[in-house]
Each structure stands twice: as C-alpha cells, then as structure tokens.
Design an enzyme around this catalytic site. Structure first.
Site, PDB file in Angstrom:
ATOM      1  N   ASP A  83       0.932  -1.175  -0.094  1.00 21.53           N
ATOM      2  CA  ASP A  83       0.091   0.085   0.131  1.00 21.53           C
ATOM      3  C   ASP A  83       0.829   1.139  -0.083  1.00 21.53           C
ATOM      4  O   ASP A  83       1.696   1.203   0.735  1.00 21.53           O
ATOM      5  CB  ASP A  83      -0.875  -0.169   1.305  1.00 21.53           C
ATOM      6  CG  ASP A  83      -1.980   1.014   1.218  1.00 21.53           C
ATOM      7  OD1 ASP A  83      -1.940   2.049   0.489  1.00 21.53           O
ATOM      8  OD2 ASP A  83      -2.795   0.778   2.003  1.00 21.53           O
ATOM      9  N   ASP A  94      -3.929   7.091  -3.713  1.00 20.53           N
ATOM     10  CA  ASP A  94      -3.843   6.166  -2.626  1.00 20.53           C
ATOM     11  C   ASP A  94      -4.121   4.736  -3.436  1.00 20.53           C
ATOM     12  O   ASP A  94      -5.147   4.690  -4.029  1.00 20.53           O
ATOM     13  CB  ASP A  94      -4.793   6.446  -1.567  1.00 20.53           C
ATOM     14  CG  ASP A  94      -4.469   5.466  -0.656  1.00 20.53           C
ATOM     15  OD1 ASP A  94      -3.976   4.588  -0.406  1.00 20.53           O
ATOM     16  OD2 ASP A  94      -5.426   5.933   0.675  1.00 20.53           O
ATOM     17  N   HIS A 154     -12.059   5.888   1.797  1.00 19.59           N
ATOM     18  CA  HIS A 154     -12.027   7.128   2.318  1.00 19.59           C
ATOM     19  C   HIS A 154     -12.247   8.219   1.452  1.00 19.59           C
ATOM     20  O   HIS A 154     -11.602   8.038   0.159  1.00 19.59           O
ATOM     21  CB  HIS A 154     -10.936   7.416   3.518  1.00 19.59           C
ATOM     22  CG  HIS A 154      -9.896   7.205   2.655  1.00 19.59           C
ATOM     23  ND1 HIS A 154      -8.978   7.646   2.235  1.00 19.59           N
ATOM     24  CD2 HIS A 154      -8.985   5.724   2.663  1.00 19.59           C
ATOM     25  CE1 HIS A 154      -7.797   7.314   1.712  1.00 19.59           C
ATOM     26  NE2 HIS A 154      -8.140   5.799   2.154  1.00 19.59           N
ATOM     27  N   HIS A 162      -7.512  11.261   4.668  1.00 19.12           N
ATOM     28  CA  HIS A 162      -8.616  10.956   5.229  1.00 19.12           C
ATOM     29  C   HIS A 162      -9.612  12.255   5.350  1.00 19.12           C
ATOM     30  O   HIS A 162      -9.417  13.034   6.329  1.00 19.12           O
ATOM     31  CB  HIS A 162      -8.988   9.985   6.430  1.00 19.12           C
ATOM     32  CG  HIS A 162      -8.327   8.818   6.307  1.00 19.12           C
ATOM     33  ND1 HIS A 162      -9.362   7.646   6.189  1.00 19.12           N
ATOM     34  CD2 HIS A 162      -7.179   8.268   6.208  1.00 19.12           C
ATOM     35  CE1 HIS A 162      -8.470   6.504   5.905  1.00 19.12           C
ATOM     36  NE2 HIS A 162      -7.265   6.974   5.960  1.00 19.12           N
ATOM     37  N   GLU A 187     -10.886   0.957  -0.899  1.00 17.28           N
ATOM     38  CA  GLU A 187     -10.031  -0.148  -0.537  1.00 17.28           C
ATOM     39  C   GLU A 187     -10.766  -1.367   0.059  1.00 17.28           C
ATOM     40  O   GLU A 187     -11.353  -1.050   1.011  1.00 17.28           O
ATOM     41  CB  GLU A 187      -8.807   0.219   0.165  1.00 17.28           C
ATOM     42  CG  GLU A 187      -9.178   1.142   1.482  1.00 17.28           C
ATOM     43  CD  GLU A 187      -7.824   1.671   2.067  1.00 17.28           C
ATOM     44  OE1 GLU A 187      -6.823   1.024   2.185  1.00 17.28           O
ATOM     45  OE2 GLU A 187      -7.726   2.785   2.345  1.00 17.28           O
ATOM     46  N   GLU A 281      -6.714  -1.708  -3.801  1.00 16.26           N
ATOM     47  CA  GLU A 281      -7.210  -0.161  -3.713  1.00 16.26           C
ATOM     48  C   GLU A 281      -6.956   0.620  -4.960  1.00 16.26           C
ATOM     49  O   GLU A 281      -5.870   0.551  -5.581  1.00 16.26           O
ATOM     50  CB  GLU A 281      -6.628   0.557  -2.548  1.00 16.26           C
ATOM     51  CG  GLU A 281      -7.032   1.971  -2.248  1.00 16.26           C
ATOM     52  CD  GLU A 281      -6.215   2.643  -1.072  1.00 16.26           C
ATOM     53  OE1 GLU A 281      -5.135   1.759  -0.404  1.00 16.26           O
ATOM     54  OE2 GLU A 281      -6.751   3.274  -0.442  1.00 16.26           O
TER      55      GLU A 281
END
Ligand code: CO
Length: 299
Positions: A83, A94, A154, A162, A187, A281
C-alpha cells in the site's frame, strides 16, 4: 477536491510504480528495502510519497511500515499487501495491491480484487455508502471470504488522506451519498477469518496533528523538518534516521511528541485471530454519470 493534471500525473506515477511491484516483492526480499525502493521510485518519477509505503504480510492488513533496521523478509507461501500513496502538490493517489505466494489463497485475492471492481463500477454521483458496502460484501461472500469490517475506504482532499467520509466494506444501511467532484479511495480487504483488525506492534508511521512548540531538541528538529516538507501528511519512523543519527534521541523525541499529542502514531493493523488478509485499492473521481480512475490497482 480533484487536482486536475497534477492529480492525474500522481495517478500515472502510482500506476508505473504498481507495474514494478512484482519485481520487488519476492520471497526472501527485505520489507524495508521494498519500501525504500518504492518511495525512491515515486520521487525519481517526479512526485512524493503521500504516506510511508507499507508491506503487510499474512495476517497484517495495513500500516506495516518497517522500522529502521527491520530485518523481516517476505516469507514463503505468504500473502503481501503493498500500500502506497503518491502526491503532487497535495493531490493524492492512494493505491494498493496484493502479491500472493500461497496457492490456497487464490480465492482471497480474487475476493478483494473483484469486490473492488464491482464497487467502482457502480460509482457515480448519488451512489450511497450502503450500495457500495452491500456490493463489496456480496462479492466477498461469492468468493468465500469475509470483508474486514473495521477497515474502510475514504474520501480525500488536498494534503488530506482521510477527508471525513468512510466507505464501508460490509453490508450497511448508511444513506450518505458520494457526490460529483469527490475524490475517493476505495480499498477492499478480504479475510479468511472473522474480519476484524487490531493494533499490533510498534508504530512505523506517524503524522503531525498539532504542531506546537516542544523543548526536546530532536523533537523540534523532526517537527520543523516534516511539517515544512509535508504538513500533516504522515512520515515513517524509518525516515527520521535520515535527519537524526541517534536512535536514542529519536525514540525520546517520539515519546515527547506523542505525550504532548503533537503527533499521532499508526501502529500495524493485524487480523484479530491471525487470519489471512488480501487488499486492493484505487483512487477515483466521482462524476455525474460515472467515475474517472485517477490510479491504482483497478482491473
Ligand atoms: Co487508503
């Protein structure tokens, strides 16, 4: 907020790094070296890491940023979640992927991958958290896996990983909607167990939450360096060793910054019962009638 060209460029860089992940994540490879290489690659391609790279193995689901001197390697027969985040001027992509070395966990990898795909496909202005969670949960079930109940996707904003909205990965009745112009990371985490994670082990990731004056010299140095460079975007414990040579000073500084609630630690998250976890993700922009993929492991 969507950052246009800069944001798409961050996404392209993330995709480039993702393409090379499998050349790095191999049985026997050092987790710390994998993370160092990925973070360096992001910089070499013209962006910055949005947060420290994490390689979470087996029951570890997320936030496993190796500590300085960490000797852990990718074990045989393991499942590794990689990640990382890429940002340009605070516009973040992300993303995460899974590298699976265990033939018995093919269904688990498929569960996180296909549930991500199914969720992304229904994204448009007005889609609810319930519709997304129900879709993800259904695909998990079809693949004989459980979602991880206490990990979510998020919304994101400039310099903010976030931004307030959580995208649940399980069945729910939350009628909050994604709206046009939002940037979100979806994710999906699948698990062979009950699907709950808890904090386990020493944190390798911190972020500055309240930059105020402290007395400790190393703490001041850490604060001024990372706040100037990254504002509140997270940094790794491993990175501190580039600006401060004494491990003892670093540990003292982290203790002081923590006790005054200047920084927030993010310890590794591992499945409660030791069950295996897979993750996929990507980051996308919500549009009126659909979505625009910014980047990530979107099949
Ligand atoms: Co994320």
């Amino acid at each position: 907020m969507y950052g246009g060209k800069d944001h798409d460029k961050a996404g392209e860089i993330a995709n480039q790094v993702l393409k090379n992940v499998r050349n790095k994540v191999k049985v026997g490879a050092s987790l710390a070296e994998i993370c160092d290489q990925i973070e360096k690659e992001i910089v070499d391609l013209g962006a910055q890491p949005a947060f420290p790279c994490s390689v979470a193995v087996n029951e570890y689901a997320a936030h496993y940023a190796p500590l300085f001197g960490d000797k852990l390697v990718v074990p045989e027969n393991s499942i590794a979640k990689v990640d990382f985040g890429v940002h340009i001027d605070g516009y973040i992509c992300d993303c995460a992927t899974t590298v699976n070395f265990n033939p018995a966990l093919t269904h688990l990898e498929k569960a996180s991958k296909e549930s991500l795909k199914a969720a992304v496909e229904i994204v448009k202005d007005g889609v609810t958290i319930a519709e997304l969670g129900n879709t993800i949960h259904r695909v998990m079930r079809e693949n004989n896996a459980s979602p991880v109940f206490n990990l979510t996707g998020h919304s994101m904003d400039q310099h903010m990983i976030h931004a307030g909205l959580s995208i649940l990965n399980h069945e729910n009745n939350v009628q909050t909607k994604l709206t046009e112009g939002m940037v979100v990371a979806i994710e999906t985490f699948s698990s062979t167990g009950a699907g709950y994670v808890h904090d386990r082990g020493r944190p390798g990731i911190y972020s500055i939450i309240n930059p105020k004056n402290v007395r400790n010299a190393a703490a001041r140095k850490i604060l001024s360096h990372f706040y100037t460079e990254r504002k509140t975007l997270p940094f790794a414990e491993r990175w501190l060793h580039k600006i401060e040579s004494s491990s003892f000073a670093i540990q003292n500084a982290l203790r002081e910054l923590g006790s005054f609630e200047v920084i927030m630690p993010y310890p590794p998250l591992s499945e409660l019962t030791g069950a295996m976890v897979s993750q996929h993700e990507c980051t996308l922009l919500v549009e009126k009638n659909g979505f625009h993929i910014i980047g990530g492991d979107y099949p």
